[in-house]
Design a protein around this motif. Structure first.
Motif, PDB file in Angstrom:
ATOM      1  N   LEU A   1       0.822  -1.206   0.000  1.00 45.18           N
ATOM      2  CA  LEU A   1       0.000   0.000   0.000  1.00 45.18           C
ATOM      3  C   LEU A   1       0.861   1.264   0.000  1.00 45.18           C
ATOM      4  N   LEU A   2       1.933   1.243   0.785  1.00 42.97           N
ATOM      5  CA  LEU A   2       2.809   2.413   0.837  1.00 42.97           C
ATOM      6  C   LEU A   2       3.542   2.611  -0.486  1.00 42.97           C
ATOM      7  N   HIS A   3       3.886   1.517  -1.141  1.00 43.18           N
ATOM      8  CA  HIS A   3       4.535   1.626  -2.451  1.00 43.18           C
ATOM      9  C   HIS A   3       3.585   2.262  -3.457  1.00 43.18           C
ATOM     10  N   THR A   4       2.309   1.885  -3.402  1.00 42.46           N
ATOM     11  CA  THR A   4       1.305   2.509  -4.269  1.00 42.46           C
ATOM     12  C   THR A   4       1.132   3.979  -3.920  1.00 42.46           C
ATOM     13  N   LEU A   5       1.157   4.295  -2.624  1.00 37.91           N
ATOM     14  CA  LEU A   5       1.032   5.684  -2.180  1.00 37.91           C
ATOM     15  C   LEU A   5       2.193   6.527  -2.690  1.00 37.91           C
ATOM     16  N   GLN A   6       3.393   5.947  -2.716  1.00 36.17           N
ATOM     17  CA  GLN A   6       4.545   6.666  -3.253  1.00 36.17           C
ATOM     18  C   GLN A   6       4.336   7.022  -4.716  1.00 36.17           C
ATOM     19  N   ARG A   7       3.839   6.069  -5.484  1.00 32.16           N
ATOM     20  CA  ARG A   7       3.619   6.326  -6.907  1.00 32.16           C
ATOM     21  C   ARG A   7       2.544   7.392  -7.115  1.00 32.16           C
ATOM     22  N   LEU A   8       1.483   7.353  -6.298  1.00 30.35           N
ATOM     23  CA  LEU A   8       0.437   8.363  -6.413  1.00 30.35           C
ATOM     24  C   LEU A   8       0.954   9.744  -6.017  1.00 30.35           C
ATOM     25  N   ALA A   9       1.841   9.782  -5.016  1.00 32.39           N
ATOM     26  CA  ALA A   9       2.409  11.063  -4.589  1.00 32.39           C
ATOM     27  C   ALA A   9       3.342  11.631  -5.646  1.00 32.39           C
ATOM     28  N   ASP A  10       3.966  10.767  -6.440  1.00 33.44           N
ATOM     29  CA  ASP A  10       4.866  11.233  -7.492  1.00 33.44           C
ATOM     30  C   ASP A  10       4.109  11.713  -8.726  1.00 33.44           C
ATOM     31  N   SER A  11       2.868  11.279  -8.902  1.00 31.19           N
ATOM     32  CA  SER A  11       2.141  11.613 -10.126  1.00 31.19           C
ATOM     33  C   SER A  11       1.889  13.111 -10.284  1.00 31.19           C
ATOM     34  N   PRO A  12       1.552  13.893  -9.229  1.00 28.34           N
ATOM     35  CA  PRO A  12       1.375  15.332  -9.436  1.00 28.34           C
ATOM     36  C   PRO A  12       2.635  16.027  -9.936  1.00 28.34           C
ATOM     37  N   SER A  13       3.809  15.587  -9.460  1.00 31.33           N
ATOM     38  CA  SER A  13       5.051  16.212  -9.900  1.00 31.33           C
ATOM     39  C   SER A  13       5.300  15.927 -11.367  1.00 31.33           C
ATOM     40  N   ARG A  14       4.925  14.726 -11.830  1.00 32.61           N
ATOM     41  CA  ARG A  14       5.091  14.418 -13.245  1.00 32.61           C
ATOM     42  C   ARG A  14       4.148  15.273 -14.090  1.00 32.61           C
ATOM     43  N   SER A  15       2.916  15.472 -13.594  1.00 27.87           N
ATOM     44  CA  SER A  15       1.956  16.286 -14.329  1.00 27.87           C
ATOM     45  C   SER A  15       2.423  17.728 -14.411  1.00 27.87           C
ATOM     46  N   ALA A  16       3.005  18.227 -13.303  1.00 29.76           N
ATOM     47  CA  ALA A  16       3.497  19.601 -13.292  1.00 29.76           C
ATOM     48  C   ALA A  16       4.680  19.766 -14.224  1.00 29.76           C
TER      49      ALA A  16
END
Length: 208
Positions: free
Chosen positions: A156-171
């Motif tokens: 779950l934490l690994h998935t949370l890391q990927r979700l947290a990284d997604s806004p930075s990729r979008s920006a």
């Protein structure tokens, strides 16, 4: 609260690292349980040997009190496994090479509590170690369940890391958008398509 605690990526990374450290702690506990079983079994074995009649030879005593069960831990398929196995010795024949020793894995089955079937496991135990095997297996089952829950948390934490990284990729890719895309619809959550305007039918298309 520091800036790091306000950053979802930093918080997710910190929690994931703590989970990995917790898993290693339980791995150490599993290895300690294996060592404890061997130590206590050796004491029981010596008591049983000393209780044997004196006229029985040393080799016969050792053969009678030999215990084939062994508790081990390993990393298997990305997870940690705490399992029982049986030590088998090949038959020795005069004039041939020394007999080989190999381990036979004892399958646990698909029990929901991740424990071994005690009737099946105790078939491989000696009479003087039955209580010890039951106690060790009860504690081993708790460790297996801990491994399972820790693995779930790590996933779950690994998935949370990927979700947290997604806004930075979008920006990072936001500067390449066309002017037509920079409309009020951008306020919609990521992944939500804007609602298209209703189509107006002309009088000539009314019968189509």
């Amino acid at each position: 609260m520091t800036h790091e605690h306000n950053d979802p990526r930093a918080v997710a990374a910190m929690l994931y690292a703590d989970t990995l450290a917790l898993r290693e702690m339980f791995v150490s506990m599993a290895q300690a349980l294996c060592d404890e079983y061997l130590s206590q079994r050796a004491e029981l074995q010596q008591r049983s040997i000393q209780a044997t009649a004196r006229h029985v030879g040393v080799e016969t005593k050792l053969a009678r009190h030999y215990a084939p069960l062994l508790l081990r831990t390993r990393k298997h398929k990305g997870s940690n496994e705490l399992y029982w196995c049986k030590v088998n010795h090949g038959r020795y024949r005069f004039g041939l090479e020394p007999r080989r020793t190999h381990l036979r894995y004892l399958a646990r089955g698909k029990r929901l509590d991740l424990s071994y079937s005690l009737p099946s496991l105790l078939k491989h135990a000696r009479a003087w170690e039955l209580d010890l095997v039951i106690d060790i297996e009860t504690r081993a089952a708790r460790l297996r369940r801990s491994f399972r829950e820790i693995s779930k948390i790590a996933a779950l934490l690994h998935t949370l890391q990927r979700l947290a990284d997604s806004p930075s990729r979008s920006a990072a890719s936001g500067g390449n958008r066309s002017p037509a895309a920079a409309q009020p619809d951008e306020a919609s959550p990521p992944g939500i398509m804007p609602t298209p305007p209703p189509l107006r039918q002309s009088r000539g298309d009314a019968g189509v």
